[in-house]
Design an enzyme around this catalytic site. Structure first.
Site, PDB file in Angstrom:
ATOM      1  N   ASP A   1      16.574  78.243  52.996  1.00 55.67           N
ATOM      2  CA  ASP A   1      16.312  78.195  51.552  1.00 55.67           C
ATOM      3  C   ASP A   1      15.628  79.474  51.084  1.00 55.67           C
ATOM      4  OD1 ASP A   1      17.293  75.635  51.589  1.00 55.67           O
ATOM      5  OD2 ASP A   1      15.307  74.706  51.724  1.00 55.67           O
TER       6      ASP A   1
HETATM    7  N1  URA Z   1      15.325  72.701  56.144  1.00 55.73           N
HETATM    8  C1  URA Z   1      15.011  72.946  54.853  1.00 55.73           C
HETATM    9  O1  URA Z   1      14.660  72.027  54.111  1.00 55.73           O
HETATM   10  N2  URA Z   1      15.094  74.213  54.402  1.00 55.73           N
HETATM   11  C2  URA Z   1      15.432  75.266  55.177  1.00 55.73           C
HETATM   12  O2  URA Z   1      15.473  76.402  54.703  1.00 55.73           O
HETATM   13  C3  URA Z   1      15.750  75.002  56.516  1.00 55.73           C
HETATM   14  C4  URA Z   1      15.692  73.720  56.991  1.00 55.73           C
END
Ligand code: URA
Length: 247
Positions: A118
């Site tokens: 993310d």
């Molecule tokens: N899980 C998440 O919620 N976000 C990420 O970036 C990676 C794993």
């Protein structure tokens, strides 16, 4: 891993294969004296070189020949893992142009991220132009463990740890997902190991047990740890790193 033997290549083809531009641009770079091989300036773009362990430099930038590029990036917060980001700068802007321009048979050019993190997640991200490697690392069948350091809004209770380990149901998926390992290392700091990579999985799992992710950092994939690479920096994977990932 045993390296297969590679055929000698013409210098302009070497540069082209490593992402230094079209064949015409690469030939021009050589003819204009911008390319050094083994410390010597070479101006014949058609000269053949053994590519195994070959190091050259283009306009003063040293570059190793790699049949496939495998790199590790410390993704900083506030970057998107997309070539065409919507809001934040793309992680691809953190890589040098040759890595982004390596020719590929597919429509996409250059190295691609192995899965996505993310925008606000930091840590270990792999990128490569080896499609089979991407498939293998991302496939749920291969259960490659990924370790996340999670900072939570609320204190972590033993019940939350128990639920994360035994399985929680996420809203769009009836099959429970569970952590392969889960350890509360401080009141609001959890070390979580997952072998799948569903969309926003860590955030959704923490929400499902009544907590909330305030900070997320990936520190490890398989046996490979991020180490002390600074945010925004990248490095080539070594053969030892690749063996750790493939084992
Ligand atoms: N899980 C998440 O919620 N976000 C990420 O970036 C990676 C794993």
């Amino acid at each position: 891993m045993k390296a297969k033997s590679l055929k000698p290549m013409r210098l302009e083809d070497i540069l082209f294969s490593q992402g230094f531009g079209t064949r015409r641009v690469c030939a021009g770079l050589v003819q204009q004296g911008h390319v050094q091989v083994l410390g010597e300036t070479v101006t014949d773009a058609g000269e053949f070189f053994d590519v195994q362990d070959l190091h050259f430099s283009v306009q003063g930038t040293p570059w190793p020949f790699k049949e496939h590029a495998y790199v590790l990036l410390h993704k900083p917060a506030g970057t998107e893992c997309s070539q065409k980001p919507s809001t934040w700068p793309s992680i691809y802007t953190l890589l040098p142009a040759p890595l982004r321009q390596r020719p590929q048979k597919a429509a996409v050019q250059g190295v691609q991220a192995v899965g996505r993190l993310d925008q606000d997640t930091t840590g270990l991200l792999l990128l490569t132009d080896d499609g089979q490697f991407i498939h293998k690392m991302s496939s749920p069948k291969h259960h490659v463990p990924k370790v996340y350091e999670v900072t939570t809004k609320h204190p972590i209770t033993p019940d939350m740890v128990h639920k994360l380990l035994s399985g929680v149901v996420l809203e769009d998926d009836p099959k429970p997902v569970k952590a392969a390992a889960c350890e509360a290392v401080a009141e609001c700091h959890l070390k979580l190991t997952l072998t799948e990579g569903k969309y926003h999985q860590v955030k959704r799992m923490l929400a499902a047990v009544g907590n909330r992710v305030e900070g997320l950092h990936r520190s490890q994939i398989g046996g490979l740890v991020l180490g002390d690479l600074a945010p925004g920096q990248w490095r080539w994977l070594t053969p030892e790193d690749l063996a750790l990932l493939k084992s």
